[in-house]
Design an enzyme around this catalytic site. Structure first.
Site: not given
Ligand code: TYD
Length: 140
Positions: A53
């Site tokens: 992302h």
């Molecule tokens: P995600 O952004 O997919 O993780 P990564 O970038 O490590 O692959 O996040 C996983 C889940 O956690 C998603 O449902 C969003 C949630 N999340 C939060 O609620 N708060 C946060 O600060 C972060 C980073 C993720």
């Protein structure tokens, strides 16, 4: 300036002594933003790719406080770079609007992420085609 030039490895102060290591990371001192949020990622298998992302608002610094991982960064204009995180006193600074992928996690990897914002899912661009459109100014 090309956004890829602002992606950079940071080296933090170490104040270790015979008792062990201590690494210092202060907002606006050792990282170029006030730290509003921290989260950490561990227990990801070696074949997992995380991230995938870009963020319209958030800047990050990622530190493998234990273990190792790799970060691939893309600017959406054909440039990409791969960084290895493999020492607890180094991190990578990621500005806004870069595509990032974290992968190749060692079994003991603990990836600490410092963020300049509180969480807001709406500022995430999770589709690579959308990211390219926004970068190139032809988003609807
Ligand atoms: P995600 O952004 O997919 O993780 P990564 O970038 O490590 O692959 O996040 C996983 C889940 O956690 C998603 O449902 C969003 C949630 N999340 C939060 O609620 N708060 C946060 O600060 C972060 C980073 C993720």
């Amino acid at each position: 300036m090309n956004v890829m030039n602002s992606v950079q490895m940071l080296e933090f102060s170490q104040k270790g002594d015979e008792r062990g290591h201590l690494v210092i990371v202060e907002g606006m001192e050792d990282v170029p933003f006030e730290i509003k949020r921290i989260f950490y990622i561990y227990g990801s298998d070696k074949d997992v790719v995380r991230g995938q992302h870009a963020n319209q608002e958030s800047e990050f610094v990622l530190i493998n406080v234990a273990g190792t991982s790799k970060i691939k960064v893309k600017d959406g204009k054909g440039n990409e770079a791969i960084y290895s995180l493999n020492r607890p006193h180094t991190g990578i600074y990621l500005p806004k609007m870069v595509w990032k992928e974290m992968y190749d996690f060692s079994p003991d990897s603990v990836l600490l992420c410092l963020a300049s914002t509180h969480y807001d899912g709406k500022e995430y661009i999770r589709n690579y085609e959308d990211f390219i459109k926004i970068i190139n100014g032809d988003a609807k």
